[in-house]
Every structure is written in C-alpha cells, then in structure tokens.
Design a protein around this motif. Structure first.
Motif, PDB file in Angstrom:
ATOM      1  N   THR A 234     -34.530 -12.105   5.134  1.00  0.00           N
ATOM      2  CA  THR A 234     -34.169 -11.340   6.338  1.00  0.00           C
ATOM      3  C   THR A 234     -33.849 -12.245   7.519  1.00  0.00           C
ATOM      4  O   THR A 234     -34.281 -13.400   7.554  1.00  0.00           O
ATOM      5  CB  THR A 234     -35.309 -10.373   6.744  1.00  0.00           C
ATOM      6  OG1 THR A 234     -34.846  -9.525   7.788  1.00  0.00           O
ATOM      7  CG2 THR A 234     -36.556 -11.103   7.210  1.00  0.00           C
TER       8      THR A 234
ATOM      9  N   LEU B 224     -34.364  -7.341   3.968  1.00  0.00           N
ATOM     10  CA  LEU B 224     -34.458  -6.410   5.096  1.00  0.00           C
ATOM     11  C   LEU B 224     -33.260  -6.727   5.966  1.00  0.00           C
ATOM     12  O   LEU B 224     -33.106  -7.867   6.424  1.00  0.00           O
ATOM     13  CB  LEU B 224     -35.748  -6.638   5.893  1.00  0.00           C
ATOM     14  CG  LEU B 224     -35.822  -5.772   7.152  1.00  0.00           C
ATOM     15  CD1 LEU B 224     -36.403  -4.406   6.841  1.00  0.00           C
ATOM     16  CD2 LEU B 224     -36.659  -6.433   8.241  1.00  0.00           C
TER      17      LEU B 224
ATOM     18  N   ILE C 257     -38.862 -11.652   0.246  1.00  0.00           N
ATOM     19  CA  ILE C 257     -37.917 -10.788   0.982  1.00  0.00           C
ATOM     20  C   ILE C 257     -37.127 -11.646   1.972  1.00  0.00           C
ATOM     21  O   ILE C 257     -37.721 -12.341   2.798  1.00  0.00           O
ATOM     22  CB  ILE C 257     -38.653  -9.664   1.750  1.00  0.00           C
ATOM     23  CG1 ILE C 257     -39.653  -8.941   0.832  1.00  0.00           C
ATOM     24  CG2 ILE C 257     -37.652  -8.679   2.360  1.00  0.00           C
ATOM     25  CD1 ILE C 257     -40.566  -7.944   1.562  1.00  0.00           C
TER      26      ILE C 257
ATOM     27  N   PHE D  56     -43.185  -4.051  -2.869  1.00  0.00           N
ATOM     28  CA  PHE D  56     -42.929  -5.334  -2.190  1.00  0.00           C
ATOM     29  C   PHE D  56     -44.103  -6.310  -2.264  1.00  0.00           C
ATOM     30  O   PHE D  56     -43.992  -7.441  -1.832  1.00  0.00           O
ATOM     31  CB  PHE D  56     -42.539  -5.065  -0.715  1.00  0.00           C
ATOM     32  CG  PHE D  56     -41.257  -4.304  -0.610  1.00  0.00           C
ATOM     33  CD1 PHE D  56     -40.044  -4.955  -0.840  1.00  0.00           C
ATOM     34  CD2 PHE D  56     -41.244  -2.949  -0.333  1.00  0.00           C
ATOM     35  CE1 PHE D  56     -38.853  -4.250  -0.783  1.00  0.00           C
ATOM     36  CE2 PHE D  56     -40.057  -2.238  -0.293  1.00  0.00           C
ATOM     37  CZ  PHE D  56     -38.857  -2.891  -0.512  1.00  0.00           C
TER      38      PHE D  56
ATOM     39  N   LEU E 226     -40.055  -7.359  10.055  1.00  0.00           N
ATOM     40  CA  LEU E 226     -40.545  -7.251   8.675  1.00  0.00           C
ATOM     41  C   LEU E 226     -42.056  -7.471   8.621  1.00  0.00           C
ATOM     42  O   LEU E 226     -42.771  -6.695   7.977  1.00  0.00           O
ATOM     43  CB  LEU E 226     -39.813  -8.271   7.785  1.00  0.00           C
ATOM     44  CG  LEU E 226     -40.265  -8.320   6.325  1.00  0.00           C
ATOM     45  CD1 LEU E 226     -40.195  -6.955   5.658  1.00  0.00           C
ATOM     46  CD2 LEU E 226     -39.395  -9.325   5.538  1.00  0.00           C
TER      47      LEU E 226
ATOM     48  N   ALA F 234     -35.717  -9.047  -2.625  1.00  0.00           N
ATOM     49  CA  ALA F 234     -35.346  -7.895  -1.792  1.00  0.00           C
ATOM     50  C   ALA F 234     -34.850  -8.426  -0.454  1.00  0.00           C
ATOM     51  O   ALA F 234     -34.984  -9.620  -0.163  1.00  0.00           O
ATOM     52  CB  ALA F 234     -36.569  -7.014  -1.580  1.00  0.00           C
TER      53      ALA F 234
ATOM     54  N   LEU G 135     -35.127  -1.914   4.145  1.00  0.00           N
ATOM     55  CA  LEU G 135     -35.424  -2.740   2.977  1.00  0.00           C
ATOM     56  C   LEU G 135     -34.516  -2.280   1.842  1.00  0.00           C
ATOM     57  O   LEU G 135     -34.312  -1.066   1.645  1.00  0.00           O
ATOM     58  CB  LEU G 135     -36.893  -2.567   2.580  1.00  0.00           C
ATOM     59  CG  LEU G 135     -37.885  -3.361   3.439  1.00  0.00           C
ATOM     60  CD1 LEU G 135     -39.275  -2.756   3.365  1.00  0.00           C
ATOM     61  CD2 LEU G 135     -37.922  -4.845   3.024  1.00  0.00           C
TER      62      LEU G 135
END
Ligand code: PRP
Length: 293
Positions: free
Chosen positions: A125, A164, A123, A118, A131, A162, A104
């Motif tokens: 990804t 991953l 997020i 978080f 995740l 954010a 992350l």
C-alpha cells in the motif's frame, strides 16, 4: 516569480499539480470567477487577477504538510491523503468530487470469508497509516509493504498477497485480476486549512468558500419547469419544495398551472416518476449556473 513578494494579504491555495484532483480544482476556481496567471517558467505558482489568491501547484502527498507548516493557507486535496498524513490541519469544506474508496483487494482466484483472511499476510500500500489503523481495529497482525506507486501489480509479481489502494471505477483492480473485499474508508476532495490562519486570511477564505459553495450547489441541483393539473398541485409542491417554495403561474388553459422549482440531481429520477403519476406534463430540466441561498 509572480506575486509572492507582494505586501497585500493573499490567500495561498495549494492544489495538486497533476493527477486525479488537478483539473477539477482548477475548474472550481475558474467557475468561481477567479482569473489567474501562471508563472510560465516554473509553473509552480499563479496569482489571482481579480481575487486575492495565489495558487501553488504541488504533489498531493505534500499538500497537508505545506498547509500544516502555513506555507500554504489552504489546500484542495483528497481526504484519504489528509487521513494518511495525519498533520495538524482542519477540514473546512467537503467538495463532493474525486469520490473514491480506499479498499483492500486480493487476487480474484482467492476465497474470501472476512477480515481474518489478512492475518499474517503481506499487504502492499501507499497508505500504511490508514492500513495500520484498520488492522489494529480488527486486531489483525499483518505485514505492511509500503510502496509509492503501481500498488496494484504487487500481488501479480509476488511482492504481496493483497493490496490497500484507492478504488474509483474499479477498472484498475479488474485489469490486475484483483477483487475488492473490504472498503476501509471513503474519500472525496476536501479543503483543508491551517488552524493558525489569521482573521484577514479567514475573511478571504470565507469569501472563497461562499463562491465555491454557490458553484457546487449549482452542480448538484437543476431548475425544473412543468405543467400540472390544479387538483394535484399540493402533492406536486410537496415533492418539489424548491429553495423557499415553488413559483406557480396559471396557464391559459383552465385548470392547469405552470410550476417552477429546484430539484436535487440525486433525487431527480425518483421524483420524475411520481410527477408523471400526478399528471405533470411538459417537464423541462435546466442546468443552473450559480446558486446562492
Ligand atoms: C489510483 C489507484 C489506482 C486507480 C484506481 O491511482 O492507485 O491506480 O486510481 O482507479 P479506478 O478504480 O478508477 O481504476 P491515481 O489515478 O489516483 O494515481 P496515483 O498513481 O497517484 O495513485
């Protein structure tokens, strides 16, 4: 098409067509003494000339599915892809290359105090399954944005808070002003096999693994030769136990011996200091071509 219609049993190996694992996978096959000819027209399959394999060139994301469906018997793929896809395949060998983390990362300007960061965040990804598992383990609710590429630009363009993603050297994160804050899992190249592989193909697989292991072992070890004063030989032998035990031969000069052994690459620099303290001289370290136990 080359070979696929052949009656003789062949092991079908799926490898990544292009990308992180592709060159190393082909190098491993070549160093195992397997020569193969690629179908130039379609570049999708090649056939071993001196070993019963067929190589299928695929997108890495597709490899676990092909192996689970027994279209390919084995695949060389990143463990992170295996985890993400969750298919019914068996990891039969870890190959020690293409090592990376799945981590992350958040903007460098942000303060980070722990995974609670978080909570409620978006997020981005390409690994939603990995995740989700991590978030569940941490009892964190967050919004997962699945995107298939260029994940690292998501925070910069306002798509996510954010990411991953796969981190190897970390330079992609730095270029995008991100910082790695949690390592969710680690990965390396692995060989996966279909659980249903029959005995004839298992035999070919075992022969192939034997060759791969000899190549991998040789890469992780070095042949070491040195001259040592006889009074410290026992201590030096305990540092360099070798495959069975070191070869020791007397030097023409009285009180000295030549010692030959094998040393693990990772331990080498630690051991070398100790060897010098014990009076070892003329230390030569030589690469090994193949190593069979
Ligand atoms: C991964 C990842 C990053 C990069 C990180 O992409 O998505 O872009 O590697 O590596 P670094 O830490 O050394 O900078 P990859 O090259 O595997 O290709 P992909 O686009 O198929 O994910």
């Amino acid at each position: 098409m080359i070979g696929l219609e052949s009656k003789q049993e062949h092991l079908r190996i799926a490898i990544q067509k292009e990308g992180r694992l592709s060159d190393r996978s082909l190098e491993l096959i070549r160093e195992s003494g397997i020569y193969h000819v690629q179908d130039n027209k379609r570049k999708l399959v090649s056939r071993g000339e001196n070993f019963p394999v067929e190589i299928l060139y695929l997108r890495d994301d597709d490899i676990p599915q092909y192996v689970a469906d027994e279209v390919a018997d084995i695949g060389i793929v990143g463990e992170n892809v295996v985890m993400e896809k969750g298919k019914n395949v068996e990891i039969v060998e870890r190959l020690g290359f293409a090592r990376c983390r799945v981590s992350l990362a958040i903007p460098q300007s942000e303060m980070y105090r722990g995974p609670d960061y978080f909570r409620g965040k978006r997020i981005a990804t390409s690994f939603p399954r990995i995740l989700q598992k991590y978030l569940d383990e941490q009892s964190i609710q967050a919004e997962i944005h699945e995107i298939s590429g260029s994940v690292e630009i998501a925070p910069g363009i306002g798509l996510a808070d954010a990411i991953l993603d796969v981190v190897s050297t970390g330079s992609t994160l730095i270029h995008n002003r991100l910082k790695e804050v949690e390592v969710v899992t680690r990965s390396e190249a692995v060989i996966i096999a279909s659980p249903g592989t029959g005995p004839a193909k298992r035999k070919i697989l075992n022969d192939l693994l034997f060759r791969f292991q000899a190549v991998q072992r040789s890469k992780n070890n070095r042949y070491i030769l040195l001259n040592a004063p006889n009074e410290n030989l026992e201590q030096i032998v305990s540092l360099l136990p070798g495959m069975k035990s070191p070869t020791i031969m007397p030097l023409h000069e009285k009180g000295w011996s030549s010692l030959h052994s094998v040393v693990n690459e990772d331990a080498f620099w630690d051991i070398i200091e100790k060897l010098k303290k014990l009076g070892a001289q003329g230390i030569l370290v030589i690469p090994i071509e193949k190593m069979i136990l």
